[in-house]
Enzyme design. Structure first.
Site, PDB file in Angstrom:
ATOM      1  N   GLY A   9      46.670  12.692  23.683  1.00 49.55           N
ATOM      2  CA  GLY A   9      47.637  11.806  23.048  1.00 49.55           C
ATOM      3  C   GLY A   9      48.822  12.530  22.439  1.00 49.55           C
TER       4      GLY A   9
ATOM      5  N   ARG B 218      52.407  15.217  18.289  1.00 45.91           N
ATOM      6  CA  ARG B 218      53.594  15.401  17.463  1.00 45.91           C
ATOM      7  C   ARG B 218      54.833  14.807  18.116  1.00 45.91           C
ATOM      8  NH1 ARG B 218      55.879  21.454  18.115  1.00 45.91           N
ATOM      9  NH2 ARG B 218      54.995  22.009  20.127  1.00 45.91           N
TER      10      ARG B 218
ATOM     11  N   ARG C 145      51.926   9.297  31.811  1.00 40.65           N
ATOM     12  CA  ARG C 145      51.388  10.484  32.484  1.00 40.65           C
ATOM     13  C   ARG C 145      50.147  10.108  33.276  1.00 40.65           C
ATOM     14  NH1 ARG C 145      52.696  14.406  28.328  1.00 40.65           N
ATOM     15  NH2 ARG C 145      54.188  13.429  26.924  1.00 40.65           N
TER      16      ARG C 145
ATOM     17  N   ASP D 187      47.728  15.848  31.851  1.00 41.77           N
ATOM     18  CA  ASP D 187      48.453  15.146  30.791  1.00 41.77           C
ATOM     19  C   ASP D 187      49.913  15.572  30.751  1.00 41.77           C
ATOM     20  OD1 ASP D 187      47.074  17.603  29.831  1.00 41.77           O
ATOM     21  OD2 ASP D 187      48.279  17.275  28.040  1.00 41.77           O
TER      22      ASP D 187
ATOM     23  N   ASP E 215      57.286  17.928  29.461  1.00 41.20           N
ATOM     24  CA  ASP E 215      56.601  18.832  28.526  1.00 41.20           C
ATOM     25  C   ASP E 215      56.894  20.303  28.831  1.00 41.20           C
ATOM     26  OD1 ASP E 215      55.577  16.746  27.103  1.00 41.20           O
ATOM     27  OD2 ASP E 215      53.662  16.717  28.135  1.00 41.20           O
TER      28      ASP E 215
END
Length: 666
Positions: A210, A213, A310, A402, A412
């Site tokens: 999850g 941040r 994702r 993920d 990411d």
């Protein structure tokens, strides 16, 4: 798995079968309540074959037809609502059209048109507290930014992202802009949440992960009805933060901001970055977990994407089984409705039926199952993305499920890296060094492995069958090789793919550790003249072919003779070829040492180098007078552990997802 070149998955249909059999594994932990089957390929040659080879042969007719139909369907969409990032050309063209329009919308922050389809249409967590916990039967948790700021400052911003949002560029001059984009002062209309997802990390199921941040503020609709999610990374704790603080530091934020925008300028699908602000406070980090914590400047990146869904967004619900399998369908319906709307109304006239064996039972009809068509498109987008990475020498570093976008975006940015010296086994992630699972050469295989996990997840929810699962992976393999071969052919300026020539080139580059970016850029200076004396052939490449003995010089001379001979029969002028090659071989890439230099200066309170680097990377294919230093080879200090690679070494720690010790990076 290591291959001769970075992109080779296999050489024949049978070896593709073996490759996919390796990739098609059930989820790794016994706690999973479902046991998806392991689809196997037919041993017979199929009419529709996903031959992953380097022989330069063209794709089967059915492969071409599914691509053309898919493109036709996408072109029917209004405003590219599929969520596909069409790369540098489409963004640039859109920006040019907007810039010459006298009536272009210019909005203030308060005038952004918010929509909240994700919150409105998907089940949410009934709790709103920030206590670390397992969040069940939910796709998100409502949570507000909690970061504390003290005189925040705007470090850098992206005018091109502002154009996507139709945000007036004058808004960046507002005295309260940094406060607004830090999350400490709410934006009118936002409805923030953190997404729930799981994932495989380094091949092992990690359970719930999850947004630890990252907090999504909501979706902004522009006048073209394009949907853009705004997300703050480093804005505070969420229920998915585990025992971390949910904050981010300046060094990693600079890297993410710059690379998001650099990748877009390279024409590679990616999430974007609107702004980077400092919080004015420090964040304590024990960099190497050695008991020596250090205070670092805190920062927040405002990330922008059509969606942050994702593979792991679906995996978490499938892993829990039971009623949660229904959430896989709900989330799939949501993605198709808002980001793949061209798949909603497929009909038999679209002719998306393909034979994958003998007999009627071996026909895959994508028009009869939108979920199968969707998974196939996700596979194709992913394959196209990885091929583009290989083309520019980009290594993601953490290709966990993920970190895989269902829209086919680069998402990411942790320990990423662009190749300097060509090394197929290069990985920017020191955690990955023992097995090099995520090294440059392995990225195509890992993409296939991740697609197999995604397809198996959708199959576990009974949305696709084994044949459709197999077909999606075949499409990944075929799409990847089609695109990779086309990219490499254009990189060396040939009219058609030449397997032997490209393989030999990459072998030579690997032996001599030739700079990947500068070599291909200089290669465009070679003349198609077979009469050039042998002792002059290497002159245009002398800046990258360094410290070689006679044996290696002879090897390069031999290759160049074959290359020049091939060029001389192409019928393409030197000028035309150079222009074409320079359009795909960047002059500037975001090398790690450039990032580190900008970080070092920024941590002293001077942000000009970050902004200058952003500007240079916005035009990577152009020669920029006065900016030559940004195209230089890395200096010696960049190779010393703890100096030039410091930021990379630090970021890699955030990819280790143990419960008590590691900080979440997503």
């Amino acid at each position: 798995m290591f291959s001769q070149i970075s992109a080779t998955l296999s050489h024949t249909s049978s070896s593709l079968t073996a490759t996919t059999a390796f990739s098609l594994r059930s989820f790794c932990r016994p706690k999973f309540r479902f046991r998806p089957s392991k689809p196997s390929y037919s041993q017979k040659r199929r009419q529709f074959s996903a031959v992953v080879s380097m022989d330069g042969s063209s794709s089967p007719p059915s492969a071409a037809s599914v691509d053309s139909i898919s493109e036709d369907l996408k072109n029917q969409m209004l405003g590219n609502q599929s969520g596909e990032n069409l790369g540098r050309d489409s963004v640039d063209n859109g920006a040019q059209i907007d810039s010459i329009s006298q009536n272009r919308v210019k909005l203030k922050l308060e005038e952004l048109k918010w929509d909240h389809s994700f919150v409105r249409e998907l089940p949410g967590d009934p709790r709103t507290d920030l206590i670390p916990r397992e969040v069940l039967h939910s796709c998100y948790t409502k949570v507000s930014p909690s970061v504390e700021v003290d005189n925040p400052q705007l470090v850098a911003w992206s005018d091109s992202v502002a154009e996507l949002l139709e945000l007036d560029p004058k808004e960046f001059e507002r005295p309260d802009f940094a406060e607004k984009l830090s999350g400490s002062s709410p934006l009118a209309g936002m409805m923030p949440y953190a997404q729930c997802y799981g994932g495989h990390q380094f091949g092992m199921w990690a359970g719930q992960l999850g947004d630890g941040r990252a907090i999504t503020l909501g979706e902004v609709l522009n006048s073209k009805s394009q949907r853009w999610e705004l997300q703050l990374k480093g804005a505070g704790k969420t229920p998915y933060s585990r025992f971390a603080d949910g904050l981010a530091v300046l060094r990693s934020s600079i890297r993410e901001f710059l690379c998001s925008e650099a990748m877009n300028s390279l024409g590679i699908p990616t999430t974007r970055a609107l702004s980077l602000v400092t919080t004015g406070n420090y964040v304590t980090r024990d960099m190497f977990y050695d008991g020596n914590p250090k205070d670092e400047p805190g920062a927040i990146v405002c990330r922008v994407s059509q969606s942050f869904l994702r593979f792991g967004s679906y995996q978490i619900h499938a892993s829990r089984g039971g009623d949660d399998l229904g959430l896989v369908r709900t989330l799939a319906d949501y993605a198709i409705r808002y980001h793949f709307p061209h798949l909603e109304n497929l009909s038999k006239s679209d002719s998306l039926s393909f034979s994958v064996g003998e007999g009627d039972e071996s026909v895959v009809d994508l028009t009869s199952n939108k979920y199968a068509a969707w998974v196939v498109e996700v596979a194709e987008r992913t394959a196209s993305l990885v091929a583009k990475w290989q083309g520019v020498g980009f290594t993601h570093g953490v290709l966990n499920t993920d970190n895989m976008s269902v829209l086919g975006l680069t998402i990411d940015y942790g320990p990423f890296g662009f190749l300097d010296a060509f090394d197929p086994r290069y990985t920017p992630n020191t955690t990955d060094l023992p097995g090099r699972r995520y090294c440059f050469a392995n990225q195509p295989d890992i993409g296939l492995w991740n697609i197999s996990q995604f397809a198996t997840t959708i199959a576990a929810a009974h949305l696709i069958n084994d044949k459709e699962t197999n077909y999606a992976m075949e499409r990944y393999a075929t799409k990847f090789m089609d695109e990779y071969q086309a990219i490499m052919t254009k990189k060396i300026g040939l009219p058609k793919y030449n397997k032997q020539l490209i393989n030999e080139l990459l072998k030579n580059m690997s032996i001599d550790k030739v700079d990947y970016t500068n070599f291909f850029r200089l290669l465009s200076n070679i003349k198609a003249d077979p009469t050039i004396p042998e002792d002059e052939l290497l002159i245009p490449l002398k800046a990258v072919l360094l410290d070689m003995g006679k044996e290696r010089k002879d090897a390069w001379t031999s290759w160049l003779k074959s290359y020049v001979q091939e060029l001389s029969t192409s019928g393409i002028s030197d000028e035309e070829r150079k222009k074409s090659m320079d359009s795909v071989n960047p002059r500037y890439i975001l090398r790690n040492y450039l990032c580190q230099s900008a970080i070092d200066i920024a941590e002293q309170g001077d942000f000009e180098e970050v902004r200058r680097l952003l500007k240079v990377m916005s035009r990577p294919y152009e020669d920029q007078p006065g900016m030559e230093k940004y195209a230089r080879l890395p200096p010696a200090w960049a190779y010393r552990p703890g100096v030039g690679m410091l930021s990379v070494l630090l970021d890699q720690f955030m990819t280790l997802q143990t419960t008590e010790e590691r900080e979440r990076d997503t």
